[in-house]
Design a protein around this motif. Structure first.
Motif, PDB file in Angstrom:
ATOM      1  N   GLY A  77       0.782  -1.231   0.000  1.00 32.39           N
ATOM      2  CA  GLY A  77       0.000   0.000   0.000  1.00 32.39           C
ATOM      3  C   GLY A  77       0.812   1.278   0.000  1.00 32.39           C
ATOM      4  N   VAL A  78       2.003   1.238  -0.630  1.00 35.37           N
ATOM      5  CA  VAL A  78       2.838   2.444  -0.673  1.00 35.37           C
ATOM      6  C   VAL A  78       2.686   3.136  -2.025  1.00 35.37           C
ATOM      7  N   SER A  79       2.391   4.416  -2.003  1.00 36.76           N
ATOM      8  CA  SER A  79       2.441   5.257  -3.202  1.00 36.76           C
ATOM      9  C   SER A  79       2.893   6.624  -2.734  1.00 36.76           C
ATOM     10  N   THR A  80       4.093   7.000  -3.098  1.00 34.79           N
ATOM     11  CA  THR A  80       4.678   8.226  -2.551  1.00 34.79           C
ATOM     12  C   THR A  80       5.489   8.978  -3.595  1.00 34.79           C
ATOM     13  N   PRO A  81       5.418  10.315  -3.564  1.00 32.08           N
ATOM     14  CA  PRO A  81       6.365  11.059  -4.387  1.00 32.08           C
ATOM     15  C   PRO A  81       7.769  10.825  -3.836  1.00 32.08           C
ATOM     16  N   LEU A  82       8.764  11.007  -4.670  1.00 32.54           N
ATOM     17  CA  LEU A  82      10.146  10.798  -4.212  1.00 32.54           C
ATOM     18  C   LEU A  82      10.842  12.143  -4.066  1.00 32.54           C
ATOM     19  N   VAL A  83      11.264  12.445  -2.833  1.00 37.69           N
ATOM     20  CA  VAL A  83      12.058  13.652  -2.616  1.00 37.69           C
ATOM     21  C   VAL A  83      13.525  13.303  -2.898  1.00 37.69           C
ATOM     22  N   ARG A  84      14.394  14.307  -2.863  1.00 37.92           N
ATOM     23  CA  ARG A  84      15.822  14.081  -3.117  1.00 37.92           C
ATOM     24  C   ARG A  84      16.565  13.971  -1.792  1.00 37.92           C
ATOM     25  N   LEU A  85      17.415  12.960  -1.677  1.00 33.16           N
ATOM     26  CA  LEU A  85      18.207  12.779  -0.456  1.00 33.16           C
ATOM     27  C   LEU A  85      19.692  12.929  -0.760  1.00 33.16           C
ATOM     28  N   GLY A  86      20.389  13.594   0.132  1.00 29.82           N
ATOM     29  CA  GLY A  86      21.844  13.698   0.023  1.00 29.82           C
ATOM     30  C   GLY A  86      22.478  13.014   1.210  1.00 29.82           C
ATOM     31  N   LEU A  87      23.537  13.639   1.727  1.00 27.24           N
ATOM     32  CA  LEU A  87      24.224  13.080   2.887  1.00 27.24           C
ATOM     33  C   LEU A  87      24.125  14.058   4.050  1.00 27.24           C
ATOM     34  N   THR A  88      24.158  13.538   5.269  1.00 27.01           N
ATOM     35  CA  THR A  88      24.200  14.404   6.445  1.00 27.01           C
ATOM     36  C   THR A  88      25.629  14.924   6.616  1.00 27.01           C
ATOM     37  N   SER A  89      25.811  15.867   7.546  1.00 28.65           N
ATOM     38  CA  SER A  89      27.148  16.440   7.741  1.00 28.65           C
ATOM     39  C   SER A  89      28.150  15.370   8.175  1.00 28.65           C
ATOM     40  N   SER A  90      27.637  14.285   8.778  1.00 28.34           N
ATOM     41  CA  SER A  90      28.555  13.223   9.209  1.00 28.34           C
ATOM     42  C   SER A  90      28.787  12.185   8.114  1.00 28.34           C
ATOM     43  N   GLY A  91      28.170  12.398   6.949  1.00 31.60           N
ATOM     44  CA  GLY A  91      28.410  11.486   5.834  1.00 31.60           C
ATOM     45  C   GLY A  91      27.458  10.315   5.751  1.00 31.60           C
ATOM     46  N   ALA A  92      26.414  10.321   6.589  1.00 34.11           N
ATOM     47  CA  ALA A  92      25.430   9.228   6.528  1.00 34.11           C
ATOM     48  C   ALA A  92      24.329   9.598   5.529  1.00 34.11           C
ATOM     49  N   LEU A  93      23.526   8.613   5.164  1.00 29.81           N
ATOM     50  CA  LEU A  93      22.409   8.869   4.260  1.00 29.81           C
ATOM     51  C   LEU A  93      21.405   9.779   4.969  1.00 29.81           C
ATOM     52  N   GLN A  94      21.020  10.866   4.277  1.00 30.94           N
ATOM     53  CA  GLN A  94      20.090  11.828   4.865  1.00 30.94           C
ATOM     54  C   GLN A  94      18.668  11.251   4.810  1.00 30.94           C
ATOM     55  N   PRO A  95      17.970  11.236   5.953  1.00 27.34           N
ATOM     56  CA  PRO A  95      16.594  10.738   5.905  1.00 27.34           C
ATOM     57  C   PRO A  95      15.649  11.808   5.351  1.00 27.34           C
ATOM     58  N   PRO A  96      14.493  11.423   4.785  1.00 29.14           N
ATOM     59  CA  PRO A  96      13.553  12.435   4.305  1.00 29.14           C
ATOM     60  C   PRO A  96      13.076  13.297   5.476  1.00 29.14           C
ATOM     61  N   ALA A  97      12.796  14.581   5.206  1.00 25.12           N
ATOM     62  CA  ALA A  97      12.353  15.491   6.265  1.00 25.12           C
ATOM     63  C   ALA A  97      10.977  15.069   6.790  1.00 25.12           C
ATOM     64  N   SER A  98      10.161  14.498   5.925  1.00 26.68           N
ATOM     65  CA  SER A  98       8.832  14.046   6.329  1.00 26.68           C
ATOM     66  C   SER A  98       8.827  12.527   6.449  1.00 26.68           C
ATOM     67  N   THR A  99       8.060  12.008   7.435  1.00 27.14           N
ATOM     68  CA  THR A  99       8.008  10.551   7.595  1.00 27.14           C
ATOM     69  C   THR A  99       6.992   9.921   6.643  1.00 27.14           C
ATOM     70  N   SER A 100       6.240  10.775   5.910  1.00 30.57           N
ATOM     71  CA  SER A 100       5.193  10.220   5.049  1.00 30.57           C
ATOM     72  C   SER A 100       5.582  10.184   3.574  1.00 30.57           C
TER      73      SER A 100
END
Lengths: 211, 286
Positions: A77-100
């Motif tokens: 049941g997932v249908s979602t627009p895709l936002v753009r993700l980069g890296l955090t300042s520590s070099g980890a994968l940046q999570p989306p700002a919204s949980t939805s």
């Protein structure tokens, strides 16, 4: 002597009964709260997207495909627009700002091009389920659809669903080179550490281009 | 049998049962080993051989798994993700019946997690199928590049990438092994006995490439193939994708409850002992 002993013994018996009862009940209740919450109820109904199927990846260098815009996983049941993700300042994968919503890591391949395309989404917010709440329920063979900016659709087939401790994250198998068009879906999982405020594991779905 | 004897037997039984269950638990995940998959791609790199139909058979199955029609010189297919095992690659003239005898064929053993390029190489008179094992891992922050020399026109070439010489003297038909280079946009320079050509190629870190020197009419050209691609920058460690809203409440400590139950049981036992001792003399008295 008798007069003293009888009430003491009865008190012992009563106290014993109460303590044993309370202990047993507490034990039964406490041992149930440690279980992993299983997503209950049905996922929202999401139709399979309709559109022109994208051709397979070209083997030549510099072959560009359109950027991804939407992720659809009908079985969960997932249908979602895709936002753009980069890296955090520590070099980890940046999570989306919204949980939805889910996001595509721009440092990874575009879905349908050679290499692993990486998409991340939250399992939950502080209050309830996130966009990838049911991700761990995917099975081998399930289909995952990506719509791209040019309207074409890329179809992936799930090959594995794995859970890894973040301390032992398999960077090479998630982000490392592959010779065909693949997809990785990442969310959290495993035990939640309330003191640190994060989950100890990641759930990763591996998928390959479906023909 | 004494009570202690029975208890000891129970303890032994429980231990054996526990071991057996533990063994099952350990054996469970190990048994679900991942299925083996590999990759195969097919190429036509023989300049004076006309177009061919390329068939891929899974060993022992006469039904072709994949058929590529009218594959001309210089064509390289995308990789096919195939179950590990033995395969036969057969080439027939373009349009020839599928049941006809192939012009040539070879077998390739696809190992779990490995990739192969099966290419028709050499001049038409000496056409053969060559199986190249393709690398899938680049040294961190580097790109890997190799060269396949498929030009008859310029049968010996020198090929360089930026300032790196990939091959000083590469004859037809031959291939180099992979060279690690710094990623970036680089100039490929191919120099033959009478001709030379240049091309720009952009190489990413953690990715793997094959440069193919080809005849193009009376000229030569370089085709750059992406063998494998990884992420441009590898993120560090795991991903923080949850806030705990659906997480189970942390398991409460069980010890206090166990202690309460034990104290209760001891008190019960104590109380009963006291009561029974008190009654015994009374019965005698009657």
């Amino acid at each position: 002597m008798r007069v003293v002993r009888r009430p003491v013994a009865s008190a012992f018996l009563l106290l014993g009964l109460v303590a044993a009862g309370v202990g047993a009940t507490g034990l039964a209740l406490a041992s149930q709260t440690g279980h992993q919450a299983t997503p209950a109820g049905r996922p929202t109904l999401v139709p399979i997207p309709i559109g022109r199927l994208a051709p397979g990846p070209l083997p030549t260098v510099g072959a560009r495909v359109a950027a991804p815009t939407r992720l659809v996983i009908p079985v969960i049941g997932v249908s979602t627009p895709l936002v753009r993700l980069g890296l955090t300042s520590s070099g980890a994968l940046q999570p989306p700002a919204s949980t939805s919503v889910a996001g595509w890591y721009t440092g990874s391949s575009r879905p349908g091009a050679i290499g692993p395309a990486v998409i991340g989404g939250h399992i939950d917010s502080y209050l309830g389920p996130g966009i990838f709440f049911r991700l761990r329920l995917l099975h081998q063979g399930d289909r995952v659809y990506i719509r791209r900016a040019d309207g074409t659709i890329v179809v992936f087939r799930v090959t594995a669903v794995r859970e890894y401790l973040k301390a032992r994250f398999p960077t090479a198998s998630v982000y490392g080179p592959v010779p065909d068009a693949q997809l990785r879906l990442i969310t959290c999982g495993g035990t939640f550490d309330p003191a640190a405020g994060h989950y100890l594991s990641n759930v990763i779905v591996y998928a390959v281009l479906s023909h | 049998m004494t009570l202690t004897g029975r208890v000891a037997r129970l303890v032994r039984l429980a231990a054996v049962l526990g071991l057996a269950l533990g063994g099952l638990g350990l054996a469970g995940p190990a048994a679900s080993a991942s299925t083996g998959w590999g990759w195969l791609r097919l190429a036509h790199l023989s300049p004076n051989t006309p177009a061919v139909d390329v068939y891929l058979y899974s060993f022992g199955n006469p039904q072709a798994k994949i058929v590529l029609h009218h594959v001309g010189y210089g064509t390289v297919s995308a990789y096919e993700h195939v179950p590990a095992g033995e395969y036969t690659v057969a080439m027939r003239g373009a349009g020839a019946a599928a049941a006809s005898k192939p012009v040539l064929s070879t077998t390739v053993d696809v190992v779990n997690g490995k990739a192969y390029t099966v290419a028709g190489v050499g001049p038409a008179a000496g056409l053969r199928l060559e199986v190249f094992t393709d690398r899938l891992k680049a040294p961190r922050h580097k790109a890997l590049v190799r060269v396949i020399q498929a030009s008859m026109h310029q049968d010996t070439v020198k090929i360089s990438l930026g300032k790196t010489v990939l091959a000083g003297k590469l004859g037809f038909p031959a291939a180099t092994s992979y060279t690690a280079v710094a990623p970036g946009t680089l100039t490929v320079r191919v120099t033959g006995p009478t001709q030379h050509t240049t091309a720009e190629v952009t190489l990413s870190a953690d990715s793997i490439y094959t440069l193919v020197v080809l005849d193009d009419g009376n000229q030569i050209r370089v085709a750059s193939l992406e063998d494998s691609a990884g992420s441009k920058v590898m993120p560090d460690g795991g991903a923080a994708m949850g806030f705990g809203g659906t997480a189970p409440r942390p398991g409460e400590p069980l010890l206090p409850w166990v202690a309460a139950a034990c104290v209760g049981l001891i008190a019960l036992a104590g109380g009963m002992t006291v009561l029974s001792r008190r009654r015994r003399p009374a019965l005698h008295a009657r």
